[in-house]
Design a protein around this motif. Structure first.
Motif, PDB file in Angstrom:
ATOM      1  N   MET A   1       0.829  -1.202   0.000  1.00 16.52           N
ATOM      2  CA  MET A   1       0.000   0.000   0.000  1.00 16.52           C
ATOM      3  C   MET A   1       0.863   1.252   0.000  1.00 16.52           C
ATOM      4  O   MET A   1       0.600   2.211  -0.741  1.00 16.52           O
ATOM      5  CB  MET A   1      -0.926  -0.005   1.214  1.00 16.52           C
ATOM      6  CG  MET A   1      -1.764   1.252   1.390  1.00 16.52           C
ATOM      7  SD  MET A   1      -1.019   2.449   2.530  1.00 16.52           S
ATOM      8  CE  MET A   1      -1.320   1.639   4.093  1.00 16.52           C
ATOM      9  N   GLY A   2       1.903   1.267   0.812  1.00 19.48           N
ATOM     10  CA  GLY A   2       2.791   2.427   0.856  1.00 19.48           C
ATOM     11  C   GLY A   2       3.480   2.673  -0.471  1.00 19.48           C
ATOM     12  O   GLY A   2       3.596   3.821  -0.928  1.00 19.48           O
ATOM     13  N   ARG A   3       3.936   1.593  -1.114  1.00 17.06           N
ATOM     14  CA  ARG A   3       4.606   1.751  -2.403  1.00 17.06           C
ATOM     15  C   ARG A   3       3.629   2.251  -3.469  1.00 17.06           C
ATOM     16  O   ARG A   3       3.964   3.117  -4.293  1.00 17.06           O
ATOM     17  CB  ARG A   3       5.223   0.421  -2.828  1.00 17.06           C
ATOM     18  CG  ARG A   3       6.378  -0.046  -1.961  1.00 17.06           C
ATOM     19  CD  ARG A   3       7.115  -1.201  -2.590  1.00 17.06           C
ATOM     20  NE  ARG A   3       6.279  -2.396  -2.681  1.00 17.06           N
ATOM     21  CZ  ARG A   3       6.215  -3.352  -1.750  1.00 17.06           C
ATOM     22  NH1 ARG A   3       6.938  -3.227  -0.637  1.00 17.06           N
ATOM     23  NH2 ARG A   3       5.463  -4.409  -1.911  1.00 17.06           N
ATOM     24  N   LEU A   4       2.414   1.712  -3.468  1.00 20.29           N
ATOM     25  CA  LEU A   4       1.426   2.096  -4.469  1.00 20.29           C
ATOM     26  C   LEU A   4       1.008   3.553  -4.296  1.00 20.29           C
ATOM     27  O   LEU A   4       0.897   4.305  -5.276  1.00 20.29           O
ATOM     28  CB  LEU A   4       0.219   1.163  -4.362  1.00 20.29           C
ATOM     29  CG  LEU A   4      -0.679   1.067  -5.605  1.00 20.29           C
ATOM     30  CD1 LEU A   4       0.082   0.407  -6.740  1.00 20.29           C
ATOM     31  CD2 LEU A   4      -1.942   0.289  -5.282  1.00 20.29           C
TER      32      LEU A   4
ATOM     33  N   LEU B   1       2.577  -1.811 -11.234  1.00 20.82           N
ATOM     34  CA  LEU B   1       2.163  -2.942 -10.405  1.00 20.82           C
ATOM     35  C   LEU B   1       2.410  -4.254 -11.127  1.00 20.82           C
ATOM     36  O   LEU B   1       2.868  -5.235 -10.526  1.00 20.82           O
ATOM     37  CB  LEU B   1       0.688  -2.791 -10.043  1.00 20.82           C
ATOM     38  CG  LEU B   1       0.100  -3.826  -9.068  1.00 20.82           C
ATOM     39  CD1 LEU B   1       0.725  -3.663  -7.686  1.00 20.82           C
ATOM     40  CD2 LEU B   1      -1.420  -3.688  -8.973  1.00 20.82           C
ATOM     41  N   ARG B   2       2.112  -4.312 -12.423  1.00 16.43           N
ATOM     42  CA  ARG B   2       2.280  -5.555 -13.180  1.00 16.43           C
ATOM     43  C   ARG B   2       3.750  -5.937 -13.301  1.00 16.43           C
ATOM     44  O   ARG B   2       4.091  -7.125 -13.299  1.00 16.43           O
ATOM     45  CB  ARG B   2       1.646  -5.378 -14.558  1.00 16.43           C
ATOM     46  CG  ARG B   2       1.705  -6.597 -15.444  1.00 16.43           C
ATOM     47  CD  ARG B   2       0.636  -6.543 -16.528  1.00 16.43           C
ATOM     48  NE  ARG B   2       0.592  -5.249 -17.175  1.00 16.43           N
ATOM     49  CZ  ARG B   2       1.327  -4.909 -18.229  1.00 16.43           C
ATOM     50  NH1 ARG B   2       2.201  -5.769 -18.724  1.00 16.43           N
ATOM     51  NH2 ARG B   2       1.208  -3.710 -18.790  1.00 16.43           N
ATOM     52  N   LEU B   3       4.643  -4.934 -13.406  1.00 17.47           N
ATOM     53  CA  LEU B   3       6.066  -5.231 -13.573  1.00 17.47           C
ATOM     54  C   LEU B   3       6.759  -5.542 -12.252  1.00 17.47           C
ATOM     55  O   LEU B   3       7.653  -6.391 -12.196  1.00 17.47           O
ATOM     56  CB  LEU B   3       6.764  -4.049 -14.258  1.00 17.47           C
ATOM     57  CG  LEU B   3       6.356  -3.781 -15.711  1.00 17.47           C
ATOM     58  CD1 LEU B   3       7.069  -2.539 -16.219  1.00 17.47           C
ATOM     59  CD2 LEU B   3       6.655  -4.986 -16.592  1.00 17.47           C
ATOM     60  N   THR B   4       6.381  -4.855 -11.207  1.00 15.96           N
ATOM     61  CA  THR B   4       7.093  -5.003  -9.924  1.00 15.96           C
ATOM     62  C   THR B   4       6.437  -6.010  -8.978  1.00 15.96           C
ATOM     63  O   THR B   4       7.129  -6.640  -8.183  1.00 15.96           O
ATOM     64  CB  THR B   4       7.189  -3.645  -9.217  1.00 15.96           C
ATOM     65  OG1 THR B   4       5.857  -3.133  -8.982  1.00 15.96           O
ATOM     66  CG2 THR B   4       7.969  -2.654 -10.074  1.00 15.96           C
ATOM     67  N   GLU B   5       5.142  -6.152  -9.050  1.00 15.00           N
ATOM     68  CA  GLU B   5       4.440  -7.083  -8.156  1.00 15.00           C
ATOM     69  C   GLU B   5       3.385  -7.844  -8.954  1.00 15.00           C
ATOM     70  O   GLU B   5       2.186  -7.618  -8.812  1.00 15.00           O
ATOM     71  CB  GLU B   5       3.798  -6.329  -6.991  1.00 15.00           C
ATOM     72  CG  GLU B   5       4.803  -5.550  -6.160  1.00 15.00           C
ATOM     73  CD  GLU B   5       4.170  -4.921  -4.925  1.00 15.00           C
ATOM     74  OE1 GLU B   5       3.590  -5.665  -4.121  1.00 15.00           O
ATOM     75  OE2 GLU B   5       4.265  -3.698  -4.793  1.00 15.00           O
TER      76      GLU B   5
ATOM     77  N   PRO C   1      -9.803  -4.516 -11.860  1.00 12.78           N
ATOM     78  CA  PRO C   1      -8.778  -3.979 -10.954  1.00 12.78           C
ATOM     79  C   PRO C   1      -7.410  -3.930 -11.622  1.00 12.78           C
ATOM     80  O   PRO C   1      -7.156  -4.594 -12.630  1.00 12.78           O
ATOM     81  CB  PRO C   1      -8.795  -4.966  -9.781  1.00 12.78           C
ATOM     82  CG  PRO C   1     -10.129  -5.616  -9.841  1.00 12.78           C
ATOM     83  CD  PRO C   1     -10.487  -5.686 -11.291  1.00 12.78           C
ATOM     84  N   LEU C   2      -6.525  -3.175 -11.031  1.00  6.83           N
ATOM     85  CA  LEU C   2      -5.155  -3.075 -11.531  1.00  6.83           C
ATOM     86  C   LEU C   2      -4.442  -4.415 -11.359  1.00  6.83           C
ATOM     87  O   LEU C   2      -4.580  -5.080 -10.332  1.00  6.83           O
ATOM     88  CB  LEU C   2      -4.397  -1.984 -10.776  1.00  6.83           C
ATOM     89  CG  LEU C   2      -4.983  -0.568 -10.826  1.00  6.83           C
ATOM     90  CD1 LEU C   2      -4.178   0.352  -9.932  1.00  6.83           C
ATOM     91  CD2 LEU C   2      -5.029  -0.042 -12.245  1.00  6.83           C
ATOM     92  N   GLY C   3      -3.669  -4.788 -12.370  1.00  5.44           N
ATOM     93  CA  GLY C   3      -2.889  -6.008 -12.286  1.00  5.44           C
ATOM     94  C   GLY C   3      -3.578  -7.232 -12.833  1.00  5.44           C
ATOM     95  O   GLY C   3      -2.990  -8.320 -12.834  1.00  5.44           O
ATOM     96  N   MET C   4      -4.802  -7.118 -13.314  1.00  2.85           N
ATOM     97  CA  MET C   4      -5.538  -8.273 -13.823  1.00  2.85           C
ATOM     98  C   MET C   4      -5.543  -8.342 -15.348  1.00  2.85           C
ATOM     99  O   MET C   4      -5.841  -9.393 -15.918  1.00  2.85           O
ATOM    100  CB  MET C   4      -6.982  -8.248 -13.306  1.00  2.85           C
ATOM    101  CG  MET C   4      -7.094  -8.435 -11.804  1.00  2.85           C
ATOM    102  SD  MET C   4      -8.798  -8.686 -11.245  1.00  2.85           S
ATOM    103  CE  MET C   4      -9.163 -10.283 -11.985  1.00  2.85           C
ATOM    104  N   LEU C   5      -5.260  -7.245 -16.023  1.00  2.00           N
ATOM    105  CA  LEU C   5      -5.257  -7.234 -17.475  1.00  2.00           C
ATOM    106  C   LEU C   5      -3.865  -6.885 -17.983  1.00  2.00           C
ATOM    107  O   LEU C   5      -3.070  -6.243 -17.285  1.00  2.00           O
ATOM    108  CB  LEU C   5      -6.276  -6.212 -18.005  1.00  2.00           C
ATOM    109  CG  LEU C   5      -7.743  -6.452 -17.605  1.00  2.00           C
ATOM    110  CD1 LEU C   5      -8.611  -5.341 -18.169  1.00  2.00           C
ATOM    111  CD2 LEU C   5      -8.236  -7.807 -18.077  1.00  2.00           C
ATOM    112  N   ALA C   6      -3.579  -7.319 -19.206  1.00  2.00           N
ATOM    113  CA  ALA C   6      -2.274  -7.020 -19.787  1.00  2.00           C
ATOM    114  C   ALA C   6      -2.094  -5.529 -19.999  1.00  2.00           C
ATOM    115  O   ALA C   6      -0.978  -4.998 -19.896  1.00  2.00           O
ATOM    116  CB  ALA C   6      -2.105  -7.770 -21.109  1.00  2.00           C
TER     117      ALA C   6
END
Length: 505
Positions: free
Chosen positions: A333-336, A362-366, A413-418
């Motif tokens: 949460m802090g990073r985001l 988010l997709r690249l780092t987590e 949500p973020l991180g679910m799609l390319a």
């Protein structure tokens, strides 16, 4: 060897087996003498509400010698009397074990620290036959939490007791490790003691207690956690049986309290970290007033909010939620949030671009984590907001003339799609209207299906009294009190709750 008929042995042997199975061999050893009656044979008063500890005559006790006509053949009257005495003692032990079982079960059902402390104090008072008591939680390691609670004592009474020099109180000697404070401290007649502190004598007379019995709360692993003391109205002290039962109960209760204390420390630590990762204060800009409320779950979660000043007298408002709970979710949460602030400063006027950059990061780092977010570019002078949401609940605008949800475009949500991208929408608020941005935890904490949770939130916003509508903080508090059945501060909820309110003038 006694020649006892099988009918008698059937009822004695299971009782002995039950004692061994329940782990009270020490109790059997203590009351082992058979020929010498003790206090266990006498009826004793009820220890707790709903538990009748009086030892009733056993239905299987063999008749006394006077009724010799009913004595089985081959059994002498004296032997029958000894068996009856043994059965009565076993019945008393079973009654005490039942009491301990009920009390420990009741304590096990407590999860909050204050509730557990009150239960320990009440149960101990019932076991030692006292009416009032005092429990001081003061861990030896100094890491807290520190609490003082009373039973049958008002706050003013606790204040009077605290004016007594600590070294002259039994619980003070236990907490400070003074001589004699390693184990129980019984003071059967305070006013007859030589060298009683004058202030202690004065307070005891004022509060009306004449004797006390104190026990330490300590474990081998956690060390000393605190001390409990119970007060008698008249000179008295617990008998040996009561001391034994109280000692068994306190031994278990201390282990239970140690677990809750450790959980409370973890909660406090996680809450502190989460608070430090959120804005220390909200910005103040002409034309808009802001207020934020956050309630964390028991293990700390990833719900967050943000409000930051942007160029051209604009304002960036954001709420979001990271999946999971505990330290990893709080760190994510802090990073985001920090990343979103950077993107908002660079391209805040385009909320879609802000969330697109955030999704890529988010997709690249987590890659194993998802998140929801809503970002609004606010122009207070125009009362205009440009919104974009990623899998997040729609904002709610409420005012004197309308209360309605702002329908954002449907998006994952973020991180679910390319590649994430969704159109933004624009909202123009009327003077006096308040826009509420919130996380899904507010809806989930109600325990209702989502459609009913949305309806409850809408009804709460409609019911805000008119005098409160001038203050966004009052609006947020009213909504939380109305929507959440147990209140926003209840720590048993598994979901974080975040509510950000912006009122436009």
């Amino acid at each position: 060897m006694l020649d006892i008929s099988s009918r008698v042995r059937v009822h004695v042997e299971p009782l002995l087996a039950a004692q061994i199975d329940m782990g009270v061999c020490d109790a059997i050893e203590q009351y082992a003498p058979v020929r010498k009656p003790d206090a266990m044979n006498a009826p004793h008063p009820s220890k707790v509400a709903g538990i009748d500890s009086t030892v009733l005559p056993s239905a299987h006790t063999v008749a006394p010698p006077a009724a010799s006509a009913d004595v089985p053949s081959g059994v002498s009257p004296g032997s029958v009397g000894e068996v009856a005495l043994l059965q009565d003692r076993l019945a008393g032990w079973v009654s005490d074990l039942t009491t301990l079982h009920e009390l420990t079960e009741r304590l096990t059902r407590t999860s909050a620290l204050a509730e557990a402390l009150q239960e320990v104090l009440r149960a101990g008072a019932a076991l030692v036959g006292a009416r009032r008591g005092l429990l001081v939680l003061e861990p030896r390691d100094g890491l807290g939490p520190d609490r003082t609670i009373g039973l049958g004592l008002a706050r003013a009474d606790l204040g009077h007791i605290e004016t007594v020099p600590r070294s002259s109180m039994s619980y003070g000697r236990i907490l400070d490790g003074l001589p004699g404070g390693e184990r129980e401290i019984a003071e059967p007649d305070l006013f007859s003691e030589d060298g009683l502190d004058p202030r202690h004598r004065e307070v005891a007379a004022q509060l009306g207690y004449a004797a006390s019995y104190a026990l330490p709360l300590s474990t081998d692993a956690a060390g000393r956690l605190g001390a409990a003391v119970w007060f008698y109205d008249e000179p008295a002290e617990p008998v040996e049986r009561q001391r034994h039962l109280a000692g068994l109960y306190i031994r278990y209760a201390t282990e239970h309290l140690a677990r809750i204390v450790e959980l409370e420390r973890t909660r406090a630590c996680m809450a502190t970290i989460a608070e430090e990762l959120l804005p220390a204060r909200l910005p103040r800009l002409p034309g808009v007033q802001l207020a934020a409320r956050r309630s964390s779950g028991p293990y700390g979660g990833g719900d967050w909010y943000d409000a930051l000043s942007l160029p051209d007298a604009a304002l960036g408002l954001a709420v979001g939620s990271v999946t999971g709970s505990g330290p990893s979710a709080v760190a994510a949460m802090g990073r985001l949030r920090a990343s979103l602030r950077a993107y908002a400063v660079m391209e805040g006027e385009d909320p879609v671009a802000v969330l697109s950059d955030l999704e890529l990061l988010l997709r690249l780092t987590e890659p194993a984590r998802t998140a929801t977010a809503l970002f609004a570019y606010c122009e207070p002078a125009l009362r205009k907001l440009t919104l974009a949401g990623a899998g997040h609940s729609p904002p709610l605008v409420t005012g004197p003339r309308r209360t309605e949800f702002v329908e954002t475009s449907l998006s994952a949500p973020l991180g679910m799609l390319a590649c994430w991208e969704a159109p933004s929408i624009e909202l123009t608020a009327e003077p006096g209207e308040t826009v509420l941005l919130y996380t899904d935890g507010l809806l989930h904490r109600t325990g209702d299906p989502m459609d009913r949770a949305f309806a409850r939130l809408h009804a709460a916003a409609v019911s805000v009294p008119r005098p409160m509508r001038v203050d966004p903080g009052a609006v947020a508090d009213h909504v939380l009190r109305t929507v959440l059945p147990d209140g926003p501060g209840r720590t048993e909820g598994t979901e974080d709750v975040v509510l950000l309110a912006a009122r436009f003038e």
